[in-house]
Design a protein around this motif. Sequence first.
Motif, mmCIF file in Angstrom:
data_model
loop_
_atom_site.group_PDB
_atom_site.id
_atom_site.type_symbol
_atom_site.label_atom_id
_atom_site.label_comp_id
_atom_site.label_asym_id
_atom_site.label_seq_id
_atom_site.Cartn_x
_atom_site.Cartn_y
_atom_site.Cartn_z
ATOM 1 N N LEU A 182 0.820 -1.211 0.000
ATOM 2 C CA LEU A 182 0.000 0.000 0.000
ATOM 3 C C LEU A 182 0.852 1.258 0.000
ATOM 4 O O LEU A 182 1.817 1.369 0.782
ATOM 5 C CB LEU A 182 -0.939 -0.010 1.204
ATOM 6 N N GLY A 183 0.520 2.187 -0.877
ATOM 7 C CA GLY A 183 1.272 3.430 -0.991
ATOM 8 C C GLY A 183 2.499 3.326 -1.884
ATOM 9 O O GLY A 183 3.126 4.342 -2.198
ATOM 10 N N GLN A 184 2.820 2.105 -2.298
ATOM 11 C CA GLN A 184 3.984 1.905 -3.168
ATOM 12 C C GLN A 184 3.588 2.157 -4.632
ATOM 13 O O GLN A 184 2.429 1.975 -5.018
ATOM 14 C CB GLN A 184 4.513 0.471 -3.032
ATOM 15 N N PRO A 185 4.552 2.565 -5.453
ATOM 16 C CA PRO A 185 4.247 2.690 -6.890
ATOM 17 C C PRO A 185 4.013 1.304 -7.479
ATOM 18 O O PRO A 185 4.527 0.291 -6.967
ATOM 19 C CB PRO A 185 5.501 3.345 -7.463
ATOM 20 N N LEU A 186 3.270 1.265 -8.559
ATOM 21 C CA LEU A 186 3.009 -0.005 -9.229
ATOM 22 C C LEU A 186 4.301 -0.694 -9.641
ATOM 23 O O LEU A 186 4.346 -1.922 -9.797
ATOM 24 C CB LEU A 186 2.123 0.238 -10.461
ATOM 25 N N ASP A 187 5.363 0.084 -9.789
ATOM 26 C CA ASP A 187 6.664 -0.469 -10.191
ATOM 27 C C ASP A 187 7.121 -1.613 -9.296
ATOM 28 O O ASP A 187 7.888 -2.473 -9.732
ATOM 29 C CB ASP A 187 7.741 0.629 -10.157
ATOM 30 N N ILE A 188 6.642 -1.641 -8.062
ATOM 31 C CA ILE A 188 7.086 -2.676 -7.132
ATOM 32 C C ILE A 188 6.682 -4.070 -7.610
ATOM 33 O O ILE A 188 7.276 -5.074 -7.216
ATOM 34 C CB ILE A 188 6.518 -2.398 -5.712
ATOM 35 N N LEU A 189 5.678 -4.120 -8.488
ATOM 36 C CA LEU A 189 5.199 -5.410 -9.009
ATOM 37 C C LEU A 189 5.752 -5.727 -10.389
ATOM 38 O O LEU A 189 5.344 -6.712 -11.002
ATOM 39 C CB LEU A 189 3.666 -5.406 -9.074
ATOM 40 N N LEU A 190 6.677 -4.896 -10.874
ATOM 41 C CA LEU A 190 7.172 -5.043 -12.247
ATOM 42 C C LEU A 190 8.682 -5.200 -12.281
ATOM 43 O O LEU A 190 9.395 -4.577 -11.476
ATOM 44 C CB LEU A 190 6.784 -3.817 -13.078
ATOM 45 N N PRO A 191 9.210 -5.986 -13.227
ATOM 46 C CA PRO A 191 10.667 -6.039 -13.426
ATOM 47 C C PRO A 191 11.190 -4.655 -13.815
ATOM 48 O O PRO A 191 10.501 -3.880 -14.491
ATOM 49 C CB PRO A 191 10.835 -7.026 -14.587
ATOM 50 N N GLU A 192 12.386 -4.336 -13.388
ATOM 51 C CA GLU A 192 12.938 -2.995 -13.587
ATOM 52 C C GLU A 192 12.971 -2.586 -15.049
ATOM 53 O O GLU A 192 12.708 -1.423 -15.395
ATOM 54 C CB GLU A 192 14.353 -2.934 -12.998
ATOM 55 N N GLN A 193 13.229 -3.544 -15.948
ATOM 56 C CA GLN A 193 13.413 -3.192 -17.355
ATOM 57 C C GLN A 193 12.130 -2.747 -18.045
ATOM 58 O O GLN A 193 12.175 -2.171 -19.135
ATOM 59 C CB GLN A 193 14.050 -4.348 -18.128
ATOM 60 N N VAL A 194 10.961 -2.995 -17.436
ATOM 61 C CA VAL A 194 9.707 -2.601 -18.092
ATOM 62 C C VAL A 194 8.996 -1.450 -17.389
ATOM 63 O O VAL A 194 7.944 -1.004 -17.829
ATOM 64 C CB VAL A 194 8.730 -3.806 -18.201
ATOM 65 N N ARG A 195 9.556 -0.972 -16.298
ATOM 66 C CA ARG A 195 8.845 0.017 -15.483
ATOM 67 C C ARG A 195 8.578 1.319 -16.224
ATOM 68 O O ARG A 195 7.472 1.854 -16.167
ATOM 69 C CB ARG A 195 9.615 0.285 -14.193
ATOM 70 N N ALA A 196 9.575 1.858 -16.897
ATOM 71 C CA ALA A 196 9.408 3.150 -17.567
ATOM 72 C C ALA A 196 8.317 3.085 -18.611
ATOM 73 O O ALA A 196 7.458 3.971 -18.707
ATOM 74 C CB ALA A 196 10.730 3.592 -18.203
ATOM 75 N N GLY A 246 -9.293 -11.387 -21.080
ATOM 76 C CA GLY A 246 -9.292 -11.998 -22.404
ATOM 77 C C GLY A 246 -8.911 -11.002 -23.478
ATOM 78 O O GLY A 246 -8.378 -11.362 -24.507
ATOM 79 N N ARG A 247 -9.196 -9.711 -23.217
ATOM 80 C CA ARG A 247 -8.749 -8.646 -24.119
ATOM 81 C C ARG A 247 -7.970 -7.605 -23.335
ATOM 82 O O ARG A 247 -7.817 -6.470 -23.763
ATOM 83 C CB ARG A 247 -9.948 -8.001 -24.829
ATOM 84 N N GLY A 248 -7.508 -8.046 -22.164
ATOM 85 C CA GLY A 248 -6.754 -7.131 -21.319
ATOM 86 C C GLY A 248 -5.274 -7.178 -21.626
ATOM 87 O O GLY A 248 -4.860 -7.511 -22.734
ATOM 88 N N PHE A 249 -4.474 -6.877 -20.613
ATOM 89 C CA PHE A 249 -3.029 -6.842 -20.789
ATOM 90 C C PHE A 249 -2.410 -8.121 -20.258
ATOM 91 O O PHE A 249 -2.850 -8.675 -19.255
ATOM 92 C CB PHE A 249 -2.426 -5.652 -20.032
ATOM 93 N N LYS A 250 -1.374 -8.575 -20.929
ATOM 94 C CA LYS A 250 -0.561 -9.671 -20.430
ATOM 95 C C LYS A 250 0.862 -9.166 -20.308
ATOM 96 O O LYS A 250 1.389 -8.559 -21.244
ATOM 97 C CB LYS A 250 -0.614 -10.876 -21.383
ATOM 98 N N PHE A 251 1.462 -9.387 -19.163
ATOM 99 C CA PHE A 251 2.836 -8.924 -18.998
ATOM 100 C C PHE A 251 3.526 -9.719 -17.895
ATOM 101 O O PHE A 251 2.894 -10.528 -17.202
ATOM 102 C CB PHE A 251 2.880 -7.421 -18.704
ATOM 103 N N VAL A 252 4.802 -9.478 -17.740
ATOM 104 C CA VAL A 252 5.603 -10.155 -16.718
ATOM 105 C C VAL A 252 5.581 -9.318 -15.449
ATOM 106 O O VAL A 252 5.864 -8.117 -15.474
ATOM 107 C CB VAL A 252 7.054 -10.349 -17.197
ATOM 108 N N GLY A 253 5.217 -9.954 -14.332
ATOM 109 C CA GLY A 253 5.300 -9.301 -13.037
ATOM 110 C C GLY A 253 6.513 -9.795 -12.280
ATOM 111 O O GLY A 253 7.161 -10.767 -12.678
#
Length: 305
Positions: free
Chosen positions: A47-61, A80-87
């Motif tokens: 809580l209060g953290q940027p979403l970046d905390i759930l993402l690999p550093e190389q994709v944050r920007a 099904g039509r949303g986003f797929k990515f690496v967390g």
Amino acid sequence: MKTHRTIAELIEVIPDAALILNRNNELVMVNTMLTEMFGYAQRRELLGQPLDILLPEQVRAGHAKHVAAFFNSAQNRPMGRGFKFVGERKDGSTIYVEIMLSHVDFDGEHFAIAFVRDATSLKVTEDKIRRELEHERILAQTDHLTGVANRRAFVAALDDEIHDLRDHGLEFAVCFIDLDDFKKINDTHGHEMGDQVLQQIAHVIESTCRANDLVARIGGDEFATIHVGATLQDAMTALERIRERLVHEFAEHDWPVTLSMGICHCNDPQQHFEVATILRAADKAMYEAKKQGKNQIKIAHVAAV
């Protein structure tokens, strides 16, 4: 506030991991399922953290731009039509996720709510299927005995070269290679030895050609090559080199065979070449070599269509 408690209770009982994000890209709510999915012990760690905390550093920007674009649009993204990515989990390991995004307003403030599903097993399955399909594709284009291309792959590659000549003026040469008296090996030493000879011949031809040339076994004891971007002289030099190496190989193993070759050079973008006519011309030249004493190379001429 009451609205905050109600929403917090709601996302806790839904069957998906969930998070709520404000315009500043900060996590304002997460449920227990999401907390555990990403390897955290307590929700307060997120809580209060940027979403970046759930993402690999190389994709944050890049991801921050997607979040901003979502807030500026009115479009939701259903599962099904949303986003797929690496967390990224707390321990640094990765997880493949799919998310559904929706716009929500609480007490006059605009938020994004995301429902998150672990798609790691699906990703593993998709990758496995993709590898298997690629493996099947390769097998479908490979001669099972020698490992070089098969006739199907050869014809497809030749068709591509015809188009490249017509569209871009890229010349090429095609050669048919037939083993003279190969039946003697099978009759004298058996078919197992015959197979070994074919494998060795394929290896010699492939290792003698350039990396961008195609080598194929088109049936029985017949091989064919495509020499991309080669002049007639280039191709003749390559074939003579192949012939010399194979003749040396035959002599070293006392194999009673020689080579007859027919070559067809294509360099006129205005001429209407077709796969069938090129194959007939090269095949005819190869049989001319046989009739005129074997162990030689003959040049084919394709009649204008």
